[in-house]
Scaffold this motif. Structure first.
Motif, short mmCIF file in Angstrom:
data_model
loop_
_atom_site.label_atom_id
_atom_site.label_comp_id
_atom_site.label_asym_id
_atom_site.label_seq_id
_atom_site.Cartn_x
_atom_site.Cartn_y
_atom_site.Cartn_z
N GLU A 51 0.84 -1.18 0.00
CA GLU A 51 0.00 0.00 0.00
C GLU A 51 0.89 1.24 0.00
OE1 GLU A 51 -3.17 0.29 -0.23
OE2 GLU A 51 -3.92 -1.73 0.14
N PRO A 52 0.35 2.40 -0.41
CA PRO A 52 1.14 3.63 -0.36
C PRO A 52 1.57 3.95 1.07
CG PRO A 52 -0.85 3.93 -1.68
CD PRO A 52 -0.97 2.60 -1.00
N VAL A 53 2.66 4.70 1.18
CA VAL A 53 3.20 5.05 2.49
C VAL A 53 2.22 5.93 3.23
CG1 VAL A 53 5.08 6.22 3.69
CG2 VAL A 53 5.56 4.85 1.65
N LEU A 54 1.93 5.58 4.46
CA LEU A 54 1.12 6.43 5.31
C LEU A 54 1.98 7.54 5.89
CD1 LEU A 54 -1.18 4.20 7.55
CD2 LEU A 54 -1.88 5.87 5.85
N SER A 55 1.49 8.76 5.87
CA SER A 55 2.15 9.84 6.59
C SER A 55 1.64 9.85 8.02
CB SER A 55 1.85 11.18 5.92
OG SER A 55 0.47 11.51 6.07
N PHE A 56 2.28 10.63 8.87
CA PHE A 56 1.85 10.74 10.26
C PHE A 56 0.43 11.28 10.31
CE2 PHE A 56 1.32 13.44 14.03
CZ PHE A 56 1.53 12.50 15.03
N GLU A 57 0.13 12.27 9.49
CA GLU A 57 -1.20 12.86 9.49
C GLU A 57 -2.26 11.86 9.06
OE1 GLU A 57 1.50 14.20 8.14
OE2 GLU A 57 1.85 15.83 9.57
N ASP A 58 -1.93 11.06 8.02
CA ASP A 58 -2.88 10.03 7.57
C ASP A 58 -3.12 8.99 8.66
OD1 ASP A 58 -3.08 11.26 5.13
OD2 ASP A 58 -1.54 10.02 4.19
N TRP A 59 -2.05 8.62 9.33
CA TRP A 59 -2.14 7.62 10.40
C TRP A 59 -3.06 8.12 11.51
CZ3 TRP A 59 1.19 7.38 15.15
CH2 TRP A 59 1.03 6.18 15.84
N VAL A 60 -2.88 9.38 11.93
CA VAL A 60 -3.72 9.94 12.99
C VAL A 60 -5.17 10.05 12.52
CG1 VAL A 60 -4.15 11.99 14.41
CG2 VAL A 60 -1.81 11.17 14.08
N ALA A 61 -5.37 10.50 11.28
CA ALA A 61 -6.73 10.62 10.75
C ALA A 61 -7.41 9.26 10.70
CB ALA A 61 -6.70 11.26 9.36
N GLU A 62 -6.66 8.22 10.32
CA GLU A 62 -7.22 6.86 10.29
C GLU A 62 -7.66 6.43 11.69
OE1 GLU A 62 -8.26 3.35 8.24
OE2 GLU A 62 -7.37 5.16 7.38
N PHE A 63 -6.83 6.77 12.66
CA PHE A 63 -7.16 6.43 14.04
C PHE A 63 -8.43 7.16 14.49
CE2 PHE A 63 -6.93 7.01 18.62
CZ PHE A 63 -6.55 5.77 19.09
N LYS A 233 15.19 11.89 2.85
CA LYS A 233 14.31 11.06 3.66
C LYS A 233 14.61 11.25 5.14
CE LYS A 233 13.57 7.40 0.26
NZ LYS A 233 13.67 5.95 -0.01
N ALA A 234 13.55 11.29 5.93
CA ALA A 234 13.68 11.39 7.39
C ALA A 234 12.88 10.26 8.03
CB ALA A 234 13.15 12.74 7.89
N VAL A 235 13.44 9.67 9.06
CA VAL A 235 12.74 8.67 9.85
C VAL A 235 12.04 9.37 11.00
CG1 VAL A 235 12.95 6.55 11.20
CG2 VAL A 235 14.43 6.92 9.23
N VAL A 236 10.75 9.13 11.16
CA VAL A 236 9.93 9.82 12.15
C VAL A 236 9.27 8.79 13.05
CG1 VAL A 236 7.94 11.34 12.51
CG2 VAL A 236 9.53 11.78 10.63
N VAL A 237 9.31 9.03 14.35
CA VAL A 237 8.61 8.20 15.33
C VAL A 237 7.31 8.90 15.69
CG1 VAL A 237 8.65 7.19 17.63
CG2 VAL A 237 10.73 7.22 16.24
#
Length: 472
Positions: A51-63, A233-237
Motif C-alpha cells: 500500500e502507499p506510504v502512510l504519513s503521520f497525518e494520515d495515520w492519525v486521521a485513520e485512528f 528522507k527522514a525517519v519519524v517516530v
C-alpha cells in the motif's frame, strides 16, 4: 512474523475497516463494526500489504475515524498524538539509540503541550514604532569633531573615540594619548555617523509558561515512518497516547502501591509480547494492558543499539551489549515511573515582527589627524522577524517495587544495525512477590536478633495493538 524488506512494513498498521485495506487472512473479510472489534482486528505491523506510504497525518486521521478526534475529551478519555524525527539515518550504528530518543522527545512534547494548553498562562506585548524625517536637510550630518577634539586634548579625543570611532589600520591605545603621544601620530582613523530617516516597525513577543503534573498518559500505539522531503528522507517516530479515568486511577493506585478497582479483559503475557524476535523491532515505549486475572498492568519496551568495533576483544563486545541492555532496561523503567506522575515545566517564546527602515551612514576618514575623504551610504531595510524558542523540564520519581524484567532481546534490522532491548512489566503479581519477600526478610532479621547480614532500507514499523477501547 513474515520476513520481508522493511518497505513492506510501511502499510502494516492500516486498519482493516479502512476501504481497500484488507486483512492478511482474507481479502474479502467483512470490516468489524465496533471500535473494540476494529482494534482487535487491526492489521499486524508485519502484514505484507503493498500500500502507499502512510504519513503521520494520515495515520492519525485513520485512528480518529475509528475512535474519536485527538485532543477532544469524550467518553472519559482523551487521545493525544506526537511525533519526532530521528536524528540520524538507518545506517548509523547508533540508530537504535536515536529511535529511543525520538520516542522520548515525542512523549515529552505531548506532556508539555497538554500541560501548556490546560494550565498555561500567556503574556504578550506588542510595540509599534513609526518615524518619518521629511526635513529638507534630512541628509545632512554634523561635522566630525576629530580636529577640535585633538586640539582639546587626550581626554576629549579618547571619549569621542570610545563613542563613535572605528579604527581601520590600527587599534588606538587610549593610554598612549594620556601619556602625551600626539594625536597626529595616529595614522588612519574613520568616524562613522548614522541616522534613520524612516522606520515603520512592529514587534510582538508572546510568552507561554506552565507548571503542572501529569499522570496516566500511556501510548496506544507507536509507528516508525520514513518520510520523503525536499531535503531527503527522514525517519519519524509517531505516538498516539491516551489518558482516561482508568489510566489515571491506575497511575494513582500504583504510585501508592494499593490495590486497584480498575479491571479489564484478562490476557496472558504471551498474547501481549511479539511472537518472534523480529517483532521487538516494532515496539518502543509503554503499553497498558490487563494480566491473567484482569488486573491492570504496564509493559514497557526499552531499546538502544550497539556499535561494536572490529578491533574490540570478544569480552569487550560482550560487555558493550550488557551495558546497552541495562540502558534499555533503565529507559523502560523510567517510562513506568513517568506514567505514575510526571512534573512538567514548559516555556515557549515567540518573537515576531516586521522592519522597514531607511538608514543613512557617513564615514569620514582622517589621515594623520586631517580629513581625507567622506563616504555616504544609503540603505533600505525590509525584514521579517521570526524567532521561536521552546524549553522545558520533566521530572518523575517513584519506587521500582512491582517492576520485573520479562524479556531481554537483541536483533539486527534490515540494514544490519544491532538493536538490543529490555521489556519490563509492572504487575500486581510482582508487587505481591516483592512485598512477601520483604516481609520474610524482616521476619528473619527480627528472629536473628542482633546477628549481622549498505543500501538503506526505508524504516516503517508499527507496534502491535493489544487493546480494545474498553481497556481505557
Amino acid at each position: 512474523m513474515v520476513k520481508k524488506p522493511l518497505l513492506g512494513l510501511i502499510a502494516g498498521c492500516l486498519f482493516a475497516a479502512h476501504p481497500g485495506h484488507a486483512q492478511t487472512t482474507s481479502a474479502t473479510q467483512v470490516p468489524p463494526s465496533t471500535p473494540e472489534a476494529m482494534v482487535d482486528a487491526a492489521t499486524p505491523a508485519a502484514a505484507a500489504i503493498d500500500e502507499p506510504v502512510l504519513s503521520f497525518e494520515d495515520w492519525v486521521a485513520e485512528f480518529e475515524t475509528q475512535f474519536q478526534p485527538v485532543g477532544v475529551a469524550a467518553g472519559g478519555r482523551s487521545f493525544f498524538s506526537g511525533q519526532a524525527a530521528v536524528k540520524g539515518g538507518p545506517l548509523d550504528a547508533n540508530f537504535g539509540r536515536q529511535l529511543a530518543m525520538a520516542y522520548e522527545q515525542a512523549m515529552f512534547d505531548m506532556r508539555a503541550d497538554f500541560v501548556m494548553q490546560t494550565y498555561g498562562r500567556l503574556q504578550t506585548e506588542a510595540v509599534r514604532s513609526l518615524y518619518d524625517d521629511s526635513s529638507s536637510n534630512r541628509d545632512d550630518f554634523p561635522e566630525a569633531e576629530l580636529d577640535s577634539a585633538a586640539q582639546a586634548g587626550g581626554n576629549r579625543l579618547t571619549a569621542l573615540l570610545d563613542k563613535a570611532l572605528t579604527l581601520v589600520d590600527k587599534k588606538l591605545d587610549s593610554e598612549l594619548i594620556e601619556q602625551g603621544v600626539p594625536a597626529e601620530d595616529l595614522q588612519r582613523i574613520s568616524v562613522e555617523q548614522k541616522k534613520t530617516l524612516y522606520k515603520d516597525n512592529l514587534h510582538k513577543s508572546i510568552t507561554k509558561r506552565a507548571v503542572h503534573s501529569m499522570q496516566g498518559l500511556v501510548p496506544v500505539q507507536t509507528r516508525i515512518f520514513t518520510q520523503d522531503g525536499p531535503n531527503g528522507k527522514a525517519v519519524v517516530v509517531g505516538v498516539i497516547a491516551v489518558r482516561s479515568e482508568k489510566t489515571l486511577q491506575f497511575a494513582r493506585d500504583i504510585s501508592r502501591k494499593q490495590p486497584s478497582l480498575v479491571t479489564g479483559t484478562p490476557r496472558t503475557l504471551a498474547e501481549l509480547l511479539p511472537p518472534d524476535a523480529e517483532g521487538y523491532l516494532d515496539e518502543i515505549g509503554l503499553r497498558f494492558a490487563y494480566d491473567e486475572q484482569g488486573r491492570p498492568m504496564l509493559l514497557a519496551y526499552g531499546r538502544t543499539s550497539v556499535a561494536v568495533s572490529p578491533d574490540w576483544s570478544a569480552s569487550r563486545a560482550f560487555q558493550a551489549k550488557q551495558n546497552a541492555t541495562q540502558q534499555a532496561q533503565a529507559l523502560a523503567e523510567s517510562s513506568i515511573v513517568e506514567f505514575m506522575n510526571t512534573n512538567i515545566q514548559a516555556e515557549q517564546s515567540d518573537e515576531l515582527g516586521t522592519v522597514e527602515e531607511e538608514q543613512l551612514a557617513r564615514i569620514t576618514h582622517f589621515d594623520s589627524g586631517k580629513k581625507a575623504d567622506v563616504e555616504d551610504t544609503r540603505r533600505q531595510v525590509s525584514e521579517a522577524i521570526s524567532i521561536f524558542t521552546k524549553s522545558g523540564k520533566a521530572t518523575a520519581q517513584g519506587d521500582l517495587r512491582g517492576i520485573s524484567v520479562v524479556k531481554r532481546w537483541e536483533q539486527k534490522d534490515e540494514n544490519g544495525v544491532m538493536h538490543v532491548g529490555s521489556v519490563v512489566a509492572w504487575t500486581y503479581g510482582q508487587l505481591d512477590n516483592a512485598n512477601a519477600m520483604d516481609a520474610q526478610g524482616r521476619k528473619k532479621a527480627a528472629s536473628a536478633g542482633g546477628n549481622t547480614a549498505g543500501t538503506v532500507t526505508d524504516q516503517s514499523r508499527a507496534s502491535r495493538r493489544v487493546n480494545d477501547s474498553s481497556d481505557f
